[in-house]
Write an enzyme that holds these catalytic residues in place. Structure first.
Site, PDB file in Angstrom:
ATOM      1  CG  ASN A  25      -1.760   1.226   1.372  1.00 50.27           C
ATOM      2  OD1 ASN A  25      -1.301   2.229   1.913  1.00 50.27           O
ATOM      3  ND2 ASN A  25      -2.986   1.176   0.900  1.00 50.27           N
ATOM      4  CE  LYS A  59      -2.461   5.141   0.599  1.00 56.46           C
ATOM      5  NZ  LYS A  59      -2.750   4.712  -0.799  1.00 56.46           N
ATOM      6  CG  ASP A 252      -5.480   0.785   3.543  1.00 56.76           C
ATOM      7  OD1 ASP A 252      -6.077   1.261   4.525  1.00 56.76           O
ATOM      8  OD2 ASP A 252      -5.621   1.222   2.396  1.00 56.76           O
TER       9      ASP A 252
END
Length: 291
Positions: A25, A59, A252
């Site tokens: 991720n 992110k 995640d």
């Protein structure tokens, strides 16, 4: 137009039975990303699947301000460039702001537009102007028809290299569902259709944190279910976040697929994709049946 992007786009469109966008991720460290790229490439080379390595440098849309975000733009791009050089792999990463696009376009082969931002015209245009392939994730709040307009915003810049990606639709406050009809309807965007089989199993803000606050949960055990459905319908590409130690992933973790199970799942998906006729519409004959 970027010649290398045109060539890669052609290769991905022609990929049989599908292409794969995969990786952790978020960039945790250079060492970790290189390790993941090495092992994922080894598996996809063995299976004959075209691979684009994925990881995020930032992110920016995390549920909690306490969540790990990554190394940032400058350091993250250096690491992704090392992946490209070391393992001769194209890479995909996401952008959240228009000013990031030029720098990202100098490294990434595919620029990904996050689902929350799929209608942001300035961001779509800035990404498209790099000449790179643009992968637009369908917003969790959007009908598939919206993606026809988003793809057109890319093309109006002169960049024809666009893909659209299904990643689930909000079902109440803390859950997502995948409507297989969307894979058919997304084809109206007249470009490759990708299935994100990991984010689609998120439970947004569905996990309470010790000490207060929330984070996204997920249903990792259902990733094979969504992946099987996707290839049976006949998607062009699979997007999958993969981790060597999902329980310790800083971001995640609940929806990252274990590296140790990647080859097994891909083998099954390839077998399904080879027997399905999902990429070709079934001609329906409505003339009266005759004995």
């Amino acid at each position: 137009m970027d010649a290398s992007s045109v060539a890669l786009y052609g290769q991905l469109k022609a990929a049989q039975p599908f292409f794969l966008l995969a990786g952790p991720n978020v960039i945790e460290s250079e060492e970790h990303v290189l390790k993941m790229a090495k092992h994922i490439k080894g598996i996809t080379t063995k299976l004959g699947l075209p691979l684009v390595f994925k990881s995020s440098f930032d992110k920016a849309n995390r549920t909690s301000s306490k969540s790990f975000r990554g190394p940032g733009l400058e350091e993250g791009l250096k690491i992704l460039e090392k992946v490209k050089i070391t393992y001769d792999l194209p890479v995909v990463t996401d952008v959240h702001e228009s000013h990031q696009c030029e720098a990202v376009g100098r490294v990434a082969d595919i620029i990904q537009i996050p689902a929350f931002l799929c209608r942001q015209t300035d961001l779509l245009v800035a990404a498209a102007k790099t000449g790179k392939i643009i992968n637009i994730k369908k917003g969790q709040f959007c009908a598939p028809s919206v993606m026809v307009n988003s793809a057109e915003k890319i093309r109006l810049t002169g960049n024809q290299n666009v893909m659209v990606c299904e990643r689930g639709t909000m079902f109440g406050y803390n859950d997502l569902i995948v409507d297989p009809r969307n894979f058919e309807w997304l084809r109206e965007a007249n470009c490759p259709v990708v299935a994100d089989v990991t984010h689609a199993l998120q439970q947004p803000a569905g996990r309470k944190l010790d000490g207060g606050g929330v984070a996204s949960g997920g249903l990792r055990e259902l990733i094979p279910c969504i992946a099987r459905t996707s290839v049976a319908v006949g998607v062009d590409g699979i997007f999958m976040e993969v981790h060597d130690d999902p329980l310790k992933a800083p971001c995640d973790g609940p929806t990252q697929w274990p590296l140790r199970n990647l080859e097994e799942l891909l083998e099954e998906l390839i077998a399904i994709a080879r027997v399905t006729k999902g990429k070709k519409p079934l001609k329906i004959d409505l003339t009266p049946f005759q004995e």
